[in-house]
Design an enzyme around this catalytic site. Structure first.
Site, PDB file in Angstrom:
ATOM      1  CB  THR A 187       7.362 -16.450  47.250  1.00 54.06           C
ATOM      2  OG1 THR A 187       7.527 -15.294  46.722  1.00 54.06           O
ATOM      3  CG2 THR A 187       5.987 -17.091  46.617  1.00 54.06           C
ATOM      4  CD  GLU A 334       6.715 -18.083  42.846  1.00 50.30           C
ATOM      5  OE1 GLU A 334       7.816 -17.725  43.064  1.00 50.30           O
ATOM      6  OE2 GLU A 334       5.783 -17.501  43.308  1.00 50.30           O
ATOM      7  CE  LYS A 450      12.597  -9.474  44.767  1.00 45.84           C
ATOM      8  NZ  LYS A 450      13.396 -10.643  43.965  1.00 45.84           N
TER       9      LYS A 450
HETATM   10  P1  AMP Z   1      11.428 -13.740  44.466  1.00 46.47           P
HETATM   11  O1  AMP Z   1      10.485 -14.743  44.418  1.00 46.47           O
HETATM   12  O2  AMP Z   1      11.418 -12.894  45.707  1.00 46.47           O
HETATM   13  O3  AMP Z   1      12.827 -14.492  44.168  1.00 46.47           O
HETATM   14  O4  AMP Z   1      11.225 -12.617  43.457  1.00 46.47           O
HETATM   15  C1  AMP Z   1      11.107 -12.983  41.921  1.00 46.47           C
HETATM   16  C2  AMP Z   1      10.656 -11.561  41.458  1.00 46.47           C
HETATM   17  O5  AMP Z   1      11.850 -10.678  41.451  1.00 46.47           O
HETATM   18  C3  AMP Z   1      10.524 -11.856  39.844  1.00 46.47           C
HETATM   19  O6  AMP Z   1       9.285 -12.085  39.721  1.00 46.47           O
HETATM   20  C4  AMP Z   1      10.614 -10.347  39.227  1.00 46.47           C
HETATM   21  O7  AMP Z   1       9.726  -9.450  39.699  1.00 46.47           O
HETATM   22  C5  AMP Z   1      11.994  -9.874  40.217  1.00 46.47           C
HETATM   23  N1  AMP Z   1      13.249 -10.078  39.570  1.00 46.47           N
HETATM   24  C6  AMP Z   1      14.007 -10.931  39.752  1.00 46.47           C
HETATM   25  N2  AMP Z   1      15.109 -10.863  38.901  1.00 46.47           N
HETATM   26  C7  AMP Z   1      14.914  -9.856  38.249  1.00 46.47           C
HETATM   27  C8  AMP Z   1      15.760  -9.059  37.243  1.00 46.47           C
HETATM   28  N3  AMP Z   1      16.999  -9.494  37.010  1.00 46.47           N
HETATM   29  N4  AMP Z   1      15.034  -8.012  36.854  1.00 46.47           N
HETATM   30  C9  AMP Z   1      13.888  -7.357  37.203  1.00 46.47           C
HETATM   31  N5  AMP Z   1      13.368  -8.068  38.128  1.00 46.47           N
HETATM   32  C10 AMP Z   1      13.823  -9.214  38.781  1.00 46.47           C
END
Ligand code: AMP
Length: 560
Positions: A187, A334, A450
Site C-alpha cells: 500500500t 491493511e 485518493k
Molecule cells: P487502500 O489501502 O488503498 O485500500 O485505501 C484505504 C483508504 O481509502 C482508507 O484508509 C480511507 O482513507 C480510504 N477509504 C476507503 N473506503 C472509504 C470510504 N468508503 N469513504 C472514504 N474513504 C475511504
C-alpha cells in the site's frame, strides 16, 4: 480446560476443496479484448491442480513469493488459489505504480517467479528484477506465438499455458499452518515508500466468510459477482476468494472498466453483485442517464458494494431508481480490506437511514473499531466528536512486512498496543461515531490523495516541486472532484529571487509522474498558512481549496 473441538486449519485449500465438491458447475466468465471465455469451477480446479503440480516441479517452497502483474482474469484467480495451496505467497503488484516502486517491492519480496500479463511486460521490464526470479510466466499470449524476446534477463520466460501443459500430474496439496502467509499486497506510504501487508491463510478465509455475512455484503451462491476493482488491490477487496468460498459465479473484465464493456458483461453473465470505486459507477450512471446505456442491460444487478472513497447520495439514489442497492463500504489494504459496511440496523427509521447510509458503516462481525482523540481517549459516540479510526480483528494487519526486521515485522508507529496488550491498527482516517455505531470518515491524517481508487503521494509531488527554482514553499492537498473523488491541488509560494516567467509546473512534473498524478491546478499564494509550530497548515489549505473546488477543467487520464 481446553474445548474439545477439532483444530481445523483455515487455509486456501479449504476454499478450493469446497469449490470442487459443491460448486463445480459454477462459472468464471473472462472478457479479454472482446473475446469471452467461460470456464466452470470444475475445469478451473483442474487447472489449479496442474498449476500446483508445475509449481511443485519448480520446487516452490513454503514462504516463497510469486509476484503477479496482471489484470483481472481467470489466470489471476488460478494463481490466487494454486500458489497459496502449495505454501507460496501471492504478491499482487499494482500495475499503475511507477517502475521504481515495482523494483522496490520486488527487492523486498525477492520472488522466485513472476506471472505477468502480456500487456504489462513493458511495465515489468522498466523495473529491475532481482536475481531471485527464476521464471517469468506470461499470460495472454496467442497459442503458438513465440514468446517475446527479453534481452538481458537471466530468468526463463514461458507462457502460462505452456507452464500448465508441462505437467498433467494430479497434485495433492500439503497441510499448512493456517497462520502462514498466503498473500501480500503493498500500500502507498506517505513518504512514497510502499508498505507490505502480509495476509495469512486464516485471515483470508475468515475475511471470505465475513463477506458472506447477511448483515454485510451477503455474498452467496445465488450471486454472480463481477470484481471490477483490480485484483492487485487488496486481493480484489476479497471478492474473488469470497465468491469461491460462497459458490458465487464470477465475471472478470481484463483491463477494461468502461461503462459499455461492464454493462455488456453484466447482461451477458447475469451479474448480481459488482464492486468498484465510486468513479466507475459515476461514469456508468452518467451513461444510463444520458440514454447511451439502456437500463435493461443492468436488469440482473442487485447490489453494488462501493468503497475506496465516500459514496454520494446522488450515486445511491441513481442506482436505487434502477432497483440496485449501493452498499457503502470502508476498507483498507491493511484490513484485507473490509472493515465497515453500511447496513440498515434494526430500529433505524426511514428518515434516519436516508442519512446513515451515507456513512461508511458499522464494523463487520469479527472486527473491532474505536475512534481515539489526540489525548489517547475514546471519543464519545455522539456523531460529532472526531478522532483517529483504529481497527483490530483476525483480518487486520499486526505489522508491516519488513524483511530486515526480526520476524519480518516493521512499521511499529502505525500500530498501538493498549493497556490490555491488544494491538490496534492506526488507520490515519479521522472519523466520528454515532450512537448506532455508524462511523463517518471526515478527514484523512495522511499525506495521500485518493483519485479514482489510486493513491497519489502529496509528499512526492511536494518534494519534486520544491526542486523547481521558482518555488519557495509548496503544499499539495486533496480537492474534492465529482468523478475522481479527489484530485491533487498544489499551493505554491514563489521564491523572492524568482524573476523568470510564470512557471509551468505541470510540464515540469511531467517527466517524473504519470499524467493522472499531476495536479490540474497550481495556486500561487504570497505565503502558505502555518500552524503554531511553523508547519504548513494543510487543514487550512484544504478548507481554502474546498471553497474554490468547483472547476477542474482537464480530466486526468489513467495512462501511466
Ligand atoms: P487502500 O489501502 O488503498 O485500500 O485505501 C484505504 C483508504 O481509502 C482508507 O484508509 C480511507 O482513507 C480510504 N477509504 C476507503 N473506503 C472509504 C470510504 N468508503 N469513504 C472514504 N474513504 C475511504
Amino acid at each position: 480446560m481446553q474445548g474439545l473441538m477439532q483444530s481445523y486449519p483455515l487455509t486456501v485449500r479449504m476454499i478450493i476443496e469446497r469449490m470442487e465438491s459443491h460448486f463445480a458447475h459454477k462459472r468464471v466468465t473472462t472478457l479479454r479484448g472482446g473475446e469471452k471465455r467461460i470456464t466452470s469451477y470444475g475445469q478451473l480446479i483442474d487447472r489449479v491442480r496442474k498449476l500446483s503440480a508445475a509449481l511443485r516441479n519448480q520446487r516452490l517452497k513454503p514462504g516463497d513469493f510469486v509476484s503477479t502483474l496482471m489484470w483481472n482474469c481467470q489466470e489471476h484467480l488460478e494463481t490466487y488459489l494454486a500458489v497459496p495451496a502449495m505454501g507460496g505467497v501471492v504478491h499482487t503488484i499494482n500495475a499503475r505504480v511507477q517502475p521504481a516502486a515495482i523494483t522496490f517491492m520486488l527487492a523486498e519480496t525477492r520472488p522466485r517467479m513472476i506471472i505477468a500479463d502480456l500487456t504489462l511486460l513493458d511495465t515489468l521490464l522498466k523495473a529491475t528484477l532481482p536475481d531471485s526470479v527464476e521464471t517469468v510466466l506470461v499470460v495472454g499470449t496467442q497459442e503458438d506465438a513465440p514468446m517475446p524476446a527479453v534481452p538481458g534477463q537471466k530468468a526463463s520466460w514461458l507462457s502460462f499455458e505452456d507452464f500448465l501443459a508441462s505437467t498433467d500430474i494430479a497434485c495433492s496439496w500439503p497441510d499448512l499452518d493456517e497462520n502462514s502467509a498466503c498473500g501480500a499486497c503493498y500500500t502507498s506510504g506517505t513518504t512514497g515508500k510502499m508498505k507490505g501487508v502480509l495476509y495469512s491463510h486464516r485471515s483470508t478465509v475468515l475475511h471470505a466468510m465475513a463477506m458472506m455475512n447477511v448483515d454485510g455484503i451477503a455474498l452467496s451462491e445465488h450471486d454472480v459477482c463481477m470484481t471490477v476493482v483490480p485484483m492487485f488491490h487488496a486481493h480484489g477487496w476479497g471478492f474473488p476468494h469470497g465468491s469461491c468460498l460462497s459458490g458465487a459465479s464470477q465475471a472478470l473484465s481484463v483491463r477494461q472498466a468502461d461503462p459499455e464493456t461492464l454493462a455488456d458483461l453484466i447482461e451477458d453473465a447475469g451479474v448480481t453483485i459488482a464492486t468498484a470505486v465510486p468513479t466507475v459507477w459515476i461514469n456508468m450512471l452518467e451513461k444510463i442517464r444520458s440514454g447511451e446505456i439502456p437500463p435493461k442491460k443492468l436488469a440482473s444487478l442487485r447490489r453494488l458494494p462501493i468503497g475506496g472513497a465516500a459514496v454520494s447520495a446522488d450515486l445511491m439514489n441513481g442506482f436505487a431508481d434502477l432497483g440496485i442497492t449501493v452498499q457503502h463500504c470502508w476498507g483498507m489494504t491493511e484490513v484485507s480490506p473490509l472493515g465497515l459496511v453500511s447496513t440498515r440496523r434494526s430500529g433505524v427509521s426511514d428518515t434516519e437511514w436516508s442519512q446513515l447510509r451515507l456513512r461508511q458503516g458499522i464494523s463487520l462481525a469479527g472486527c473491532e473499531m474505536r475512534v481515539m482523540n489526540d489525548k489517547g481517549a475514546r471519543v464519545p459516540s455522539d456523531g460529532f466528536s472526531g478522532g483517529e479510526l483504529q481497527m483490530r480483528g483476525p483480518w487486520v494487519a499486526d505489522s508491516y512486512f519488513d524483511p530486515d526486521k526480526p520476524g519480518h515485522r516493521g512499521g511499529d508507529d502505525k500500530f498501538e498496543t493498549d493497556m490490555e496488550g491488544r494491538r490496534w491498527l492506526k488507520t490515519g482516517d479521522i472519523a466520528t461515531i454515532d450512537e448506532h455505531g455508524y462511523v463517518k470518515i471526515v478527514d484523512r491524517d495522511k499525506d495521500l490523495i485518493k483519485s479514482g481508487g489510486e493513491w497519489i503521494s502529496s509528499l512526492d509531488l511536494e518534494s519534486a516541486l520544491s526542486e523547481h527554482p521558482a518555488v519557495h514553499e509548496v503544499a499539495v492537498v486533496a480537492i474534492p472532484d465529482a468523478v475522481w473523488q479527489e484530485r491533487p491541488l498544489a499551493y505554491v509560494a514563489l521564491s523572492n529571487n524568482w524573476c523568470g516567467p510564470s512557471p509551468d509546473f505541470a510540464s515540469y512534473l511531467e517527466p517524473r509522474f504519470p499524467r493522472w498524478q499531476i495536479p490540474e491546478r497550481f495556486i500561487v499564494l504570497g505565503e502558505l498558512p502555518k500552524g503554531a509550530t511553523g508547519k504548513i497548515n494543510k487543514m487550512r489549505l484544504r478548507q481554502l481549496s474546498c471553497a474554490s473546488a468547483e472547476s477542474i477543467s482537464r480530466s486526468p487520464d489513467r495512462k501511466t
